[in-house]
Design a protein around this motif. Structure first.
Motif, PDB file in Angstrom:
ATOM      1  N   SER A  59      -1.580  -0.211   8.157  1.00 53.30           N
ATOM      2  CA  SER A  59      -1.764   0.816   7.133  1.00 53.30           C
ATOM      3  C   SER A  59      -1.094   0.462   5.812  1.00 53.30           C
ATOM      4  O   SER A  59      -1.606   0.789   4.734  1.00 53.30           O
ATOM      5  CB  SER A  59      -1.236   2.156   7.645  1.00 53.30           C
ATOM      6  OG  SER A  59       0.143   2.067   7.983  1.00 53.30           O
ATOM      7  N   GLU A  60       0.028  -0.238   5.854  1.00 49.40           N
ATOM      8  CA  GLU A  60       0.740  -0.549   4.618  1.00 49.40           C
ATOM      9  C   GLU A  60      -0.050  -1.486   3.717  1.00 49.40           C
ATOM     10  O   GLU A  60       0.092  -1.471   2.488  1.00 49.40           O
ATOM     11  CB  GLU A  60       2.118  -1.161   4.929  1.00 49.40           C
ATOM     12  CG  GLU A  60       2.087  -2.505   5.638  1.00 49.40           C
ATOM     13  CD  GLU A  60       1.958  -2.397   7.143  1.00 49.40           C
ATOM     14  OE1 GLU A  60       2.071  -3.441   7.817  1.00 49.40           O
ATOM     15  OE2 GLU A  60       1.755  -1.272   7.650  1.00 49.40           O
ATOM     16  N   ASP A 119      -2.029   0.121   0.812  1.00 50.27           N
ATOM     17  CA  ASP A 119      -1.287   0.565  -0.366  1.00 50.27           C
ATOM     18  C   ASP A 119      -0.803  -0.600  -1.220  1.00 50.27           C
ATOM     19  O   ASP A 119      -0.428  -0.400  -2.382  1.00 50.27           O
ATOM     20  CB  ASP A 119      -0.078   1.397   0.057  1.00 50.27           C
ATOM     21  CG  ASP A 119      -0.460   2.751   0.630  1.00 50.27           C
ATOM     22  OD1 ASP A 119      -1.537   3.274   0.248  1.00 50.27           O
ATOM     23  OD2 ASP A 119       0.293   3.280   1.456  1.00 50.27           O
ATOM     24  N   GLU A 120      -0.819  -1.808  -0.676  1.00 48.60           N
ATOM     25  CA  GLU A 120      -0.241  -2.957  -1.374  1.00 48.60           C
ATOM     26  C   GLU A 120      -1.217  -3.686  -2.277  1.00 48.60           C
ATOM     27  O   GLU A 120      -0.818  -4.576  -3.019  1.00 48.60           O
ATOM     28  CB  GLU A 120       0.335  -3.943  -0.343  1.00 48.60           C
ATOM     29  CG  GLU A 120       1.548  -3.392   0.400  1.00 48.60           C
ATOM     30  CD  GLU A 120       1.966  -4.271   1.558  1.00 48.60           C
ATOM     31  OE1 GLU A 120       1.228  -5.245   1.868  1.00 48.60           O
ATOM     32  OE2 GLU A 120       3.030  -4.002   2.155  1.00 48.60           O
ATOM     33  N   THR A 158      -5.630   5.964   1.254  1.00 50.42           N
ATOM     34  CA  THR A 158      -4.913   5.231   0.208  1.00 50.42           C
ATOM     35  C   THR A 158      -5.513   5.490  -1.168  1.00 50.42           C
ATOM     36  O   THR A 158      -4.798   5.532  -2.164  1.00 50.42           O
ATOM     37  CB  THR A 158      -4.885   3.722   0.520  1.00 50.42           C
ATOM     38  OG1 THR A 158      -3.916   3.100  -0.339  1.00 50.42           O
ATOM     39  CG2 THR A 158      -6.219   3.050   0.306  1.00 50.42           C
TER      40      THR A 158
END
Length: 303
Positions: free
Chosen positions: A153-154, A157-158, A181
């Motif tokens: 999931s991260e 956002d990156e 996101t």
């Protein structure tokens, strides 16, 4: 984790009707004249074929299609493929056509993948999150700071933007991560395949366009679509032939009213709708034309 399921032709057509306002305006109406394909093609110099539903269904050639292409060449016609199949590198595409019995040269195959890459050349450098099954092939992405989206999931956002190229292996979980996101932080979304569905052996698969319109509905993001029915891919196709063929001498052949037929008409081409193997298979053709308000110049069962 829920895998994405196929849909029926009726469901796919209803979905196309719902997203009509995001597609180009109708460029006039054809007369939907029924006929035999080779007789129709005789009046044109350049014949542009959609792939799925016209030349092949998934990894299976449509009977007689390769012979028809050969007959057109024998009659002195120029032939090419204009496809929204963006998930695969050009070398993979050419290998598929060879296996299926087609003799297309690389210069005769224009894809929405190419239209996407041309478009993002004009974009500032970004870290891209990519909807794509790595097995499909990361070739041609080496010059980009591109990262395939998975279940982490991260990672969503990156990145600074998203490229929706291929939906094989995409899941409801990943779609939820993408939508979430974009709600948190709006970023550009470029769609390398505007198709909602594609004809395959097991039915109509859901393609990147399906998920792009869904996230547009849920997030308010306005994706940028590269591929049929939008103009860039047709401009690329004509450029491959040096701009020497006037639009009125071009015939666009496809199975989908909202991509092939609408896009060809927008480009100023004549259009022929193929009905037997693609997205309208089993539906009433005349009723579909009336409901969509998109009419081809010609209707053929198969090529």
């Amino acid at each position: 984790m829920t895998e994405i399921q196929n849909v029926t032709p009726a469901e796919a057509f209803a979905a196309y009707l719902k997203i009509r306002d995001r597609l180009p305006a109708t460029a006039g109406r054809g007369r939907a004249v029924p006929g035999e394909f080779l007789d129709i093609a005789d009046d044109f110099d350049l014949i542009l074929f959609d792939a799925y539903g016209v030349l092949n269904v998934g990894e299976t050639a449509i009977p007689g299609a390769a012979e028809t292409v050969a007959a057109l060449r024998g009659a002195g016609k120029t032939v090419a493929v204009v496809s929204n199949s963006a998930a695969y590198p050009k070398a993979h595409m050419m290998g598929r056509y060879a296996r299926l019995g087609f003799d297309f040269a690389s210069s005769e195959v224009v894809t929405s993948r190419e239209a996407l890459f041309e478009r993002i050349k004009s974009e500032p450098p970004r870290r891209w999150g990519v909807m794509l099954n790595p097995i499909s092939g990361l070739a041609e992405l080496e010059t980009l700071d591109a990262h395939v989206l998975t279940d982490a999931s991260e990672a969503y956002d990156e990145v600074d933007g998203f490229l929706l190229i291929g939906s094989d292996g995409w899941t409801e979980h990943r779609q939820g991560l993408l939508e979430a996101t974009l709600v948190r932080a709006s970023r550009p979304v470029f769609v390398g395949n505007p198709d909602l569905v594609a004809p395959r052996e097991a039915g109509l698969s859901l393609e990147p366009g399906w998920f792009a319109h869904r996230l547009a509905d849920r997030t308010g993001i306005a994706p940028v679509f590269l591929g049929k029915p939008f103009p860039e891919i047709f401009e690329l196709a004509l450029a491959h032939f040096g701009g020497s063929v006037p639009p009125e001498r071009v015939l666009m052949v496809g199975d989908t009213l909202h991509t092939d037929i609408l896009g060809g008409a927008q480009a100023g081409f004549a259009t022929a709708l193929v009905t037997a193997h693609g997205s309208l298979a089993g539906l009433g053709v005349a009723e579909s034309i009336t409901a969509s308000k998109i009419a081809p110049d010609f209707v053929v069962e198969t090529i």
